[in-house]
Write a protein that holds these residues in place. Structure first.
Motif, PDB file in Angstrom:
ATOM      1  N   LEU A 161       9.963  21.946  36.877  1.00  0.00           N
ATOM      2  CA  LEU A 161      10.568  22.009  35.894  1.00  0.00           C
ATOM      3  C   LEU A 161      12.257  21.637  35.934  1.00  0.00           C
ATOM      4  O   LEU A 161      12.534  21.857  37.068  1.00  0.00           O
ATOM      5  N   ARG A 162      12.676  21.368  34.755  1.00  0.00           N
ATOM      6  CA  ARG A 162      14.290  21.322  34.926  1.00  0.00           C
ATOM      7  C   ARG A 162      14.837  22.179  33.881  1.00  0.00           C
ATOM      8  O   ARG A 162      14.445  21.670  32.636  1.00  0.00           O
ATOM      9  N   LEU A 163      15.554  23.037  34.599  1.00  0.00           N
ATOM     10  CA  LEU A 163      16.278  24.029  33.544  1.00  0.00           C
ATOM     11  C   LEU A 163      17.517  23.323  33.169  1.00  0.00           C
ATOM     12  O   LEU A 163      18.440  22.823  33.958  1.00  0.00           O
ATOM     13  N   SER A 164      18.231  23.639  32.097  1.00  0.00           N
ATOM     14  CA  SER A 164      19.651  23.303  31.512  1.00  0.00           C
ATOM     15  C   SER A 164      20.254  24.603  31.058  1.00  0.00           C
ATOM     16  O   SER A 164      19.428  25.346  30.636  1.00  0.00           O
ATOM     17  N   CYS A 165      21.566  24.644  31.144  1.00  0.00           N
ATOM     18  CA  CYS A 165      22.336  25.589  30.610  1.00  0.00           C
ATOM     19  C   CYS A 165      23.605  24.937  30.084  1.00  0.00           C
ATOM     20  O   CYS A 165      24.329  24.439  30.597  1.00  0.00           O
ATOM     21  N   ALA A 166      23.577  24.833  28.653  1.00  0.00           N
ATOM     22  CA  ALA A 166      24.962  24.443  27.852  1.00  0.00           C
ATOM     23  C   ALA A 166      26.034  25.373  27.561  1.00  0.00           C
ATOM     24  O   ALA A 166      25.284  26.578  27.472  1.00  0.00           O
ATOM     25  N   VAL A 167      26.852  25.137  27.973  1.00  0.00           N
ATOM     26  CA  VAL A 167      27.943  26.053  28.209  1.00  0.00           C
ATOM     27  C   VAL A 167      29.310  25.843  27.129  1.00  0.00           C
ATOM     28  O   VAL A 167      29.551  24.537  26.971  1.00  0.00           O
ATOM     29  N   SER A 168      29.710  26.590  26.543  1.00  0.00           N
ATOM     30  CA  SER A 168      30.993  26.385  25.352  1.00  0.00           C
ATOM     31  C   SER A 168      31.845  27.738  25.649  1.00  0.00           C
ATOM     32  O   SER A 168      31.590  28.779  26.117  1.00  0.00           O
ATOM     33  N   GLY A 169      33.094  27.501  25.138  1.00  0.00           N
ATOM     34  CA  GLY A 169      34.071  28.366  25.117  1.00  0.00           C
ATOM     35  C   GLY A 169      34.711  28.701  26.281  1.00  0.00           C
ATOM     36  O   GLY A 169      35.633  29.378  26.456  1.00  0.00           O
ATOM     37  N   ILE A 170      34.811  27.831  27.379  1.00  0.00           N
ATOM     38  CA  ILE A 170      35.361  28.064  28.805  1.00  0.00           C
ATOM     39  C   ILE A 170      35.849  26.391  29.092  1.00  0.00           C
ATOM     40  O   ILE A 170      35.193  25.586  28.675  1.00  0.00           O
ATOM     41  N   ASN A 171      36.757  26.372  29.999  1.00  0.00           N
ATOM     42  CA  ASN A 171      37.049  25.100  30.654  1.00  0.00           C
ATOM     43  C   ASN A 171      36.306  24.770  31.719  1.00  0.00           C
ATOM     44  O   ASN A 171      36.173  25.351  32.847  1.00  0.00           O
ATOM     45  N   PHE A 172      34.849  24.322  31.329  1.00  0.00           N
ATOM     46  CA  PHE A 172      33.828  24.506  32.254  1.00  0.00           C
ATOM     47  C   PHE A 172      34.120  23.780  33.569  1.00  0.00           C
ATOM     48  O   PHE A 172      33.377  24.360  34.623  1.00  0.00           O
ATOM     49  N   LYS A 173      34.516  22.779  33.803  1.00  0.00           N
ATOM     50  CA  LYS A 173      34.658  22.148  35.128  1.00  0.00           C
ATOM     51  C   LYS A 173      35.414  22.945  36.252  1.00  0.00           C
ATOM     52  O   LYS A 173      35.372  22.677  37.396  1.00  0.00           O
ATOM     53  N   ILE A 174      36.434  23.889  35.680  1.00  0.00           N
ATOM     54  CA  ILE A 174      36.803  24.491  36.930  1.00  0.00           C
ATOM     55  C   ILE A 174      36.078  25.998  37.167  1.00  0.00           C
ATOM     56  O   ILE A 174      36.426  26.665  38.003  1.00  0.00           O
ATOM     57  N   HIS A 175      35.142  26.158  36.422  1.00  0.00           N
ATOM     58  CA  HIS A 175      34.281  27.429  36.707  1.00  0.00           C
ATOM     59  C   HIS A 175      33.075  27.284  37.600  1.00  0.00           C
ATOM     60  O   HIS A 175      32.318  26.270  37.228  1.00  0.00           O
ATOM     61  N   PRO A 176      32.793  28.182  38.772  1.00  0.00           N
ATOM     62  CA  PRO A 176      31.657  28.084  39.123  1.00  0.00           C
ATOM     63  C   PRO A 176      30.333  28.674  38.484  1.00  0.00           C
ATOM     64  O   PRO A 176      30.640  29.318  37.324  1.00  0.00           O
ATOM     65  N   MET A 177      29.373  28.075  38.651  1.00  0.00           N
ATOM     66  CA  MET A 177      28.185  28.509  37.745  1.00  0.00           C
ATOM     67  C   MET A 177      27.042  28.927  38.633  1.00  0.00           C
ATOM     68  O   MET A 177      26.918  28.519  39.821  1.00  0.00           O
ATOM     69  N   THR A 178      26.324  29.822  38.155  1.00  0.00           N
ATOM     70  CA  THR A 178      25.041  30.494  38.865  1.00  0.00           C
ATOM     71  C   THR A 178      23.848  30.652  38.028  1.00  0.00           C
ATOM     72  O   THR A 178      23.896  30.570  36.840  1.00  0.00           O
ATOM     73  N   TRP A 179      22.506  30.282  38.770  1.00  0.00           N
ATOM     74  CA  TRP A 179      21.459  30.972  38.207  1.00  0.00           C
ATOM     75  C   TRP A 179      20.903  32.107  38.739  1.00  0.00           C
ATOM     76  O   TRP A 179      20.881  32.179  40.079  1.00  0.00           O
ATOM     77  N   HIS A 180      20.312  32.912  37.822  1.00  0.00           N
ATOM     78  CA  HIS A 180      19.601  34.059  38.556  1.00  0.00           C
ATOM     79  C   HIS A 180      18.315  34.161  37.898  1.00  0.00           C
ATOM     80  O   HIS A 180      17.989  33.273  36.891  1.00  0.00           O
ATOM     81  N   ARG A 181      17.430  35.175  38.317  1.00  0.00           N
ATOM     82  CA  ARG A 181      16.141  35.252  37.785  1.00  0.00           C
ATOM     83  C   ARG A 181      15.713  36.563  37.578  1.00  0.00           C
ATOM     84  O   ARG A 181      16.104  37.507  38.575  1.00  0.00           O
ATOM     85  N   GLN A 182      14.989  37.070  36.853  1.00  0.00           N
ATOM     86  CA  GLN A 182      14.439  38.480  36.831  1.00  0.00           C
ATOM     87  C   GLN A 182      12.825  38.657  36.480  1.00  0.00           C
ATOM     88  O   GLN A 182      12.743  37.840  35.474  1.00  0.00           O
ATOM     89  N   VAL A 183      12.129  39.274  36.900  1.00  0.00           N
ATOM     90  CA  VAL A 183      10.763  39.669  36.522  1.00  0.00           C
ATOM     91  C   VAL A 183      10.871  41.180  36.100  1.00  0.00           C
ATOM     92  O   VAL A 183      11.717  41.792  36.485  1.00  0.00           O
ATOM     93  N   PRO A 184       9.909  41.413  35.084  1.00  0.00           N
ATOM     94  CA  PRO A 184       9.991  42.804  34.514  1.00  0.00           C
ATOM     95  C   PRO A 184       9.964  43.812  35.711  1.00  0.00           C
ATOM     96  O   PRO A 184       9.178  43.831  36.566  1.00  0.00           O
ATOM     97  N   GLY A 185      10.680  44.974  35.573  1.00  0.00           N
ATOM     98  CA  GLY A 185      10.614  46.016  36.612  1.00  0.00           C
ATOM     99  C   GLY A 185      11.401  45.901  37.926  1.00  0.00           C
ATOM    100  O   GLY A 185      11.433  46.520  38.732  1.00  0.00           O
ATOM    101  N   LYS A 186      12.047  44.598  38.087  1.00  0.00           N
ATOM    102  CA  LYS A 186      12.798  44.410  39.123  1.00  0.00           C
ATOM    103  C   LYS A 186      14.259  43.971  38.734  1.00  0.00           C
ATOM    104  O   LYS A 186      14.380  43.616  37.666  1.00  0.00           O
ATOM    105  N   GLN A 187      15.108  44.260  39.819  1.00  0.00           N
ATOM    106  CA  GLN A 187      16.339  43.618  39.450  1.00  0.00           C
ATOM    107  C   GLN A 187      16.704  42.113  39.528  1.00  0.00           C
ATOM    108  O   GLN A 187      16.031  41.325  40.010  1.00  0.00           O
ATOM    109  N   ARG A 188      17.770  41.648  38.752  1.00  0.00           N
ATOM    110  CA  ARG A 188      17.939  40.418  38.577  1.00  0.00           C
ATOM    111  C   ARG A 188      18.311  39.911  39.806  1.00  0.00           C
ATOM    112  O   ARG A 188      19.411  40.380  40.549  1.00  0.00           O
TER     113      ARG A 188
END
Length: 115
Positions: free
Chosen positions: A18-45
């Motif tokens: 699968l390929r996930l995408s995240c579209a971002v607005s409201g910031i100067n995107f190119k200067i910001h680091p980005m992360t992906w996290h995940r979470q399952v029910p009952g566990k911490q992200r």
């Protein structure tokens, strides 16, 4: 206002991709680091992957060699290419950034991997 909108999740069989995408607005995107996290029910992200403004990447051990994070600064979008998916990758996946000390999250996209 900062907005992050994830897409690309779905149901896939073990070994699939699968390929996930995240579209971002409201910031100067190119200067910001980005992360992906995940979470399952009952566990911490949990942290999955990150990419700096310069393109340096980091991954949690569980996904190294299978997932690839990338960014397109012209499209204000960050991606997560997920290959060789396993049932333990099933989770809601969130993208995240920080601006002026505040953390911003999207609503997430569900990834379900069947065995």
């Amino acid at each position: 206002q900062v907005y992050l909108v994830e897409s690309g999740g779905g149901l896939v069989q073990a070994g699939g991709s699968l390929r996930l995408s995240c579209a971002v607005s409201g910031i100067n995107f190119k200067i910001h680091p980005m992360t992906w996290h995940r979470q399952v029910p009952g566990k911490q992200r949990e942290f999955v992957a990150s990419i700096t403004s310069g393109g340096s990447t980091n991954y949690t051990d569980a996904v190294k060699g299978r997932f690839t994070i990338s960014r397109n600064n012209a499209r204000n979008t960050v991606f997560l290419q997920m290959n060789s998916l396993q049932p333990e990758d099933t989770a809601v996946y969130y993208c995240n950034t920080v601006r002026s000390g505040l953390m911003y999250w999207g609503r997430g996209t569900q990834v379900t991997v069947s065995s």
